[in-house]
Scaffold this motif. Structure first.
Motif, short mmCIF file in Angstrom:
data_model
loop_
_atom_site.label_atom_id
_atom_site.label_comp_id
_atom_site.label_asym_id
_atom_site.label_seq_id
_atom_site.Cartn_x
_atom_site.Cartn_y
_atom_site.Cartn_z
N ARG A 165 0.72 -1.51 0.28
CA ARG A 165 0.10 0.10 0.36
C ARG A 165 0.74 0.64 -0.06
NH1 ARG A 165 -4.98 -1.43 4.37
NH2 ARG A 165 -4.05 -3.48 4.24
N ASP A 166 2.01 1.15 0.49
CA ASP A 166 2.71 2.78 0.66
C ASP A 166 4.46 2.60 -0.44
OD1 ASP A 166 1.87 3.96 2.66
OD2 ASP A 166 2.01 1.92 4.51
N ASP A 167 3.82 1.68 -1.17
CA ASP A 167 5.12 1.40 -2.14
C ASP A 167 5.46 3.06 -2.73
OD1 ASP A 167 5.78 -1.31 -3.77
OD2 ASP A 167 6.34 -0.56 -2.25
N SER A 168 4.09 3.48 -3.33
CA SER A 168 4.36 5.15 -3.89
C SER A 168 5.52 5.68 -3.10
CB SER A 168 3.19 6.27 -3.84
OG SER A 168 2.60 5.32 -2.84
N TYR A 169 5.75 5.77 -2.02
CA TYR A 169 6.40 6.66 -0.61
C TYR A 169 7.93 6.49 -1.18
CZ TYR A 169 3.00 8.91 0.62
OH TYR A 169 1.66 9.47 1.25
N LYS A 214 -1.40 12.81 4.86
CA LYS A 214 -0.14 12.70 5.53
C LYS A 214 -0.24 11.48 6.39
CE LYS A 214 1.06 17.64 5.62
NZ LYS A 214 2.42 17.32 5.28
N LEU A 215 1.08 10.72 6.61
CA LEU A 215 1.05 9.47 7.55
C LEU A 215 0.88 9.53 8.79
CD1 LEU A 215 4.38 8.38 5.19
CD2 LEU A 215 1.98 7.80 4.83
N SER A 216 0.07 8.62 9.15
CA SER A 216 0.04 8.47 10.38
C SER A 216 1.41 7.06 11.10
CB SER A 216 -1.49 7.52 10.44
OG SER A 216 -1.47 6.45 10.15
N LEU A 217 1.27 7.08 12.42
CA LEU A 217 2.42 7.08 12.85
C LEU A 217 2.26 5.47 12.07
CD1 LEU A 217 4.78 7.25 14.41
CD2 LEU A 217 3.46 6.84 17.08
N ILE A 218 0.94 5.32 12.11
CA ILE A 218 1.55 3.47 11.73
C ILE A 218 1.59 3.23 10.25
CG2 ILE A 218 -1.22 3.31 11.59
CD1 ILE A 218 0.62 0.29 12.99
N LYS A 219 1.43 3.88 9.59
CA LYS A 219 1.50 3.82 7.93
C LYS A 219 3.23 3.83 7.79
CE LYS A 219 -2.98 5.15 6.16
NZ LYS A 219 -4.06 6.05 5.45
N LEU A 220 3.66 4.63 9.03
CA LEU A 220 5.05 5.34 9.22
C LEU A 220 5.29 4.23 9.01
CD1 LEU A 220 7.57 6.90 8.80
CD2 LEU A 220 7.02 7.76 10.94
N ALA A 221 5.16 3.45 10.67
CA ALA A 221 6.06 2.28 10.42
C ALA A 221 6.15 0.53 10.10
CB ALA A 221 5.39 1.40 12.60
N ARG A 233 17.20 2.33 -0.48
CA ARG A 233 17.71 2.92 -0.78
C ARG A 233 17.76 4.09 0.04
NH1 ARG A 233 22.77 0.32 -2.61
NH2 ARG A 233 23.54 2.77 -3.86
N GLU A 234 16.47 4.98 -0.48
CA GLU A 234 16.28 5.78 -0.16
C GLU A 234 14.90 6.72 0.32
OE1 GLU A 234 14.68 9.35 -4.27
OE2 GLU A 234 17.07 9.56 -3.84
N LEU A 235 14.45 7.39 0.98
CA LEU A 235 13.63 7.16 1.35
C LEU A 235 13.01 8.53 1.45
CD1 LEU A 235 10.25 5.35 2.79
CD2 LEU A 235 12.04 5.62 4.73
N ILE A 236 12.25 8.65 0.93
CA ILE A 236 11.50 10.85 1.35
C ILE A 236 10.48 11.19 1.82
CG2 ILE A 236 11.61 12.68 -0.41
CD1 ILE A 236 14.64 11.91 -0.47
N LEU A 237 10.45 11.45 2.76
CA LEU A 237 9.14 11.82 3.72
C LEU A 237 8.78 13.59 4.00
CD1 LEU A 237 9.18 8.68 6.25
CD2 LEU A 237 7.38 8.93 4.10
N ARG A 238 9.37 14.44 3.12
CA ARG A 238 9.49 15.57 3.60
C ARG A 238 8.55 15.97 3.27
NH1 ARG A 238 13.16 19.71 -0.14
NH2 ARG A 238 15.17 18.81 1.83
N LEU A 263 13.85 13.31 6.55
CA LEU A 263 12.49 13.84 7.44
C LEU A 263 11.88 15.14 7.77
CD1 LEU A 263 13.93 10.59 9.64
CD2 LEU A 263 11.80 10.33 8.41
N SER A 264 12.61 15.82 6.47
CA SER A 264 12.36 17.06 6.71
C SER A 264 11.09 17.74 6.60
CB SER A 264 13.23 17.85 6.30
OG SER A 264 12.56 17.95 4.46
N GLU A 265 10.85 18.55 7.44
CA GLU A 265 9.60 19.63 7.14
C GLU A 265 8.27 18.97 7.74
OE1 GLU A 265 9.08 20.94 3.47
OE2 GLU A 265 11.25 21.94 3.24
N ASN A 266 9.43 18.61 9.26
CA ASN A 266 7.85 17.75 10.03
C ASN A 266 7.74 18.58 11.14
OD1 ASN A 266 6.55 15.44 8.17
ND2 ASN A 266 9.09 15.26 8.10
N ARG A 267 6.88 17.50 11.99
CA ARG A 267 6.74 18.05 13.77
C ARG A 267 8.35 16.88 15.17
NH1 ARG A 267 3.55 22.26 13.69
NH2 ARG A 267 2.87 21.21 16.46
N ILE A 268 8.72 16.38 14.15
CA ILE A 268 9.68 15.63 15.60
C ILE A 268 10.46 15.99 15.98
CG2 ILE A 268 11.15 13.69 14.18
CD1 ILE A 268 10.72 13.31 12.18
#
Length: 561
Positions: A165-169, A214-221, A233-238, A263-268
């Motif tokens: 489901r999250d392959d598009s990222y 926007k990804l929730s915590l479970i979708k991020l996990a 090799r690359e994960l872009i979650l800006r 992981l930029s421009e989030n609220r981490i």
């Protein structure tokens, strides 16, 4: 239901309807991520509760009032935890329902007749599609693609269209299809090979509509699990995480093949210690978050080349920073740093260091050990001086320290043989050292807006024969030095806000080269006037001069004789 009771065919159809009414079954990755996430949340909750317990009240604060505050804080932790767990628990509940249904389907399959001895051809037609999960590996592709398939009753999806489901990222992901226990696995190159295949109907074709989601915590996990198994090799979650996501799951440490993580421009607010497990990571972008502290494990990213920490709430850097020996670019601008660690000198590969917009009073002298440094930007701080050790950075090409409280520049500036750009505007500089004029590679020099403090340019400024831009505006300079005439490369000259008398205003208006020519003519004319004029001797001087010379000559003749 009629009075005559339900036939086998009707019962099978009803079982299919009930099963088909369930939401899409979560993938293995999502289930695993949900379980890990709940464990993470419990650990985070305990840390927050411990921090609340360690709080101290000030003198004069009523004990009961303080206890009420702590109780509210604890309840808020529990409430937020439930909110974050809700989606994970929902996934696990759905998976449990599927497990129960799988068992019931298996039992139902055993109840069906294995042949058509009773002439129930229509019953066999339906029952042939009632496939137990335990037997899917032996089913044929024809059964899997039947229009009355037990799992969804819809047209099959081509194997090439099946993605998590999250392959598009995930960029540059391997062509791998991982099923969730219902179907079999498809890997790149096997999609159309011989042998039985079962289409997994719980996986959906990738859709482009997720780009703005926007990804929730479970979708991020879940995404982290997918990335881990694919060796991404690359994960872009800006700017892709929801506002409720303030931390990253521990499972991030599984991404040992990752080279780029954004992981930029989030609220981490916090990074997990497991981030040190990203052993292949070369680029880490964390800008514009709310990170207060970095874990010591950041020093385990031994292959890191680029690190952007700008726009966070950092006050200190961990000592483990010293281990980032391959780091070439480090941006720590717009934080709350009051000091840089002495270990900054261990970053021997560093080429670009940006520490502007912090609360720095000084730069450590070990900065001189960063012998690969080409660009140093320390604007908008509280620097009172630049360390003399700056002169040891012979590779330095750009030095910017605008908007500080610097009064004097280092005398070692003459050693900066590669320096091309120097900007020390908006400081309190009283004089530009003559030693700077030996940095003959300088192309741009900005000493503007030092106001009442700066009253003159160095006399040897003419040595800067490559200088193209000079901004000396808003100071108290009255006269340009004679050597100014030697700045033959000067193209931009800004002098506004100075009480300049030499050259006059009408010359300044004509541009940089007009000023250079004026200064050249001025010095040349002055030299001509300074030469002594030979005066004609009077008759008395001639007589006296002749007599004295004759005596001298006679005396010399006498001595020689």
């Amino acid at each position: 239901m009629g009075s005559s009771g339900m036939s086998i065919d009707e019962i099978v159809q009803e079982i299919m309807r009930i099963h088909g009414s369930l939401p899409t079954r979560p993938s293995i990755d999502e289930v695993e991520a949900a379980r890990d996430l709940i464990g993470n949340l419990e650990k985070e909750d305990q840390l927050k509760l411990d921090a609340i317990s360690r709080q101290n009240k000030r003198k004069g604060v009523p004990e009961e009032l303080f206890k009420i505050l702590q109780e509210m804080q604890r309840n808020m932790v529990h409430f937020q935890s439930k909110e974050q767990k809700r989606e994970a628990l929902k996934l696990l509940d759905l998976e449990n329902v599927y497990c129960v249904f799988d068992e019931l389907v298996q039992r139902a399959s055993k109840c069906l007749p294995s042949n058509n001895s009773n002439g129930l051809s229509s019953t066999n037609s339906s029952s042939s599609n009632l496939i137990s999960p335990a037997t899917t590996t032996t089913a044929t592709a024809t059964t899997a693609t039947s229009s009355s398939s037990f799992y969804n009753g819809k047209s099959p999806v081509k194997p090439s269209e099946l993605y998590s489901r999250d392959d598009s990222y995930l960029n540059k992901a391997k062509a791998t299809f991982l099923v969730d226990g219902i179907g079999a696995g498809l890997r790149s190159g096997d999609a159309y090979s011989s042998g039985p295949k079962i289409v997994d109907s719980t996986l959906k074709p990738a859709t482009s509509g997720q780009d703005g989601e926007k990804l929730s915590l479970i979708k991020l996990a879940s995404m982290i699990e997918v990335s881990s198994k694919k060796g991404s090799r690359e994960l872009i979650l800006r700017s892709k995480l929801s506002d409720q996501v303030e931390w990253i799951p521990d499972s991030i440490g599984k991404l040992s093949s990752l080279i780029t993580l954004d992981l930029s421009e989030n609220r981490i607010t916090v990074l997990p210690t497991t981030i040190g497990g990203l052993s292949s990571l070369q680029k880490l972008d964390l800008h514009s978050n709310k990170i207060v502290e970095l874990p010591d494990s950041i020093g385990d990213l031994l292959n890191l080349v680029y690190l952007d920490l700008s726009g966070n709430n950092l006050k200190l850097l961990p000592a483990s920073f010293a281990r980032l020996a391959r780091l070439e670019e480090l941006d720590m601008s717009s934080n709350s740093l009051s000091v840089l660690p002495e270990t900054i000198g261990s970053l021997v590969s560093l080429k670009k260091l940006i520490v502007e917009t912090n609360n720095l009073d000084e730069l450590p002298h070990t900065i001189g050990q960063c012998t690969s440094l080409k660009e140093l930007r320390a604007d908008y701080n509280r620097l009172k001086a630049l360390p003399e050790a700056v002169g040891r950075i012979e590779s330095l090409e750009v030095l910017s320290a605008r908007y500080n409280n610097i009064r004097q520049l280092p005398t070692t500036m003459s050693a900066l043989t590669s320096l091309k750009e120097l900007n020390v505007s908006f400081n309190e500089i009283e004089a530009v050292p003559e030693s700077l004029c030996f940095a003959t590679s300088l192309v741009k020099l900005n000493i503007s807006n030092n106001f009442a403090d700066l009253r003159s340019l160095p006399r040897s400024i003419g040595n800067l024969e490559l200088l193209e831009e000079l901004d000396m505006s808003n100071n108290q300079i009255r006269v340009l030095p004679d050597s100014f005439r030697m700045l033959s490369s000067l193209r931009v000259l800004k002098t506004d806000g100075n009480p300049l008398e030499v050259p006059p205003g009408n010359i300044l208006e004509k541009g940089a080269q007009a000023v250079v020519k004026y200064m050249g003519d001025l010095v040349a004319n002055r030299d001509v006037k300074a030469q002594p004029v030979k005066k004609k001797k009077s008759w008395a001087q001639i007589c006296c001069f002749s007599t004295s010379n004759k005596r001298q000559r006679n005396g010399m003749d006498y001595v020689n004789a």
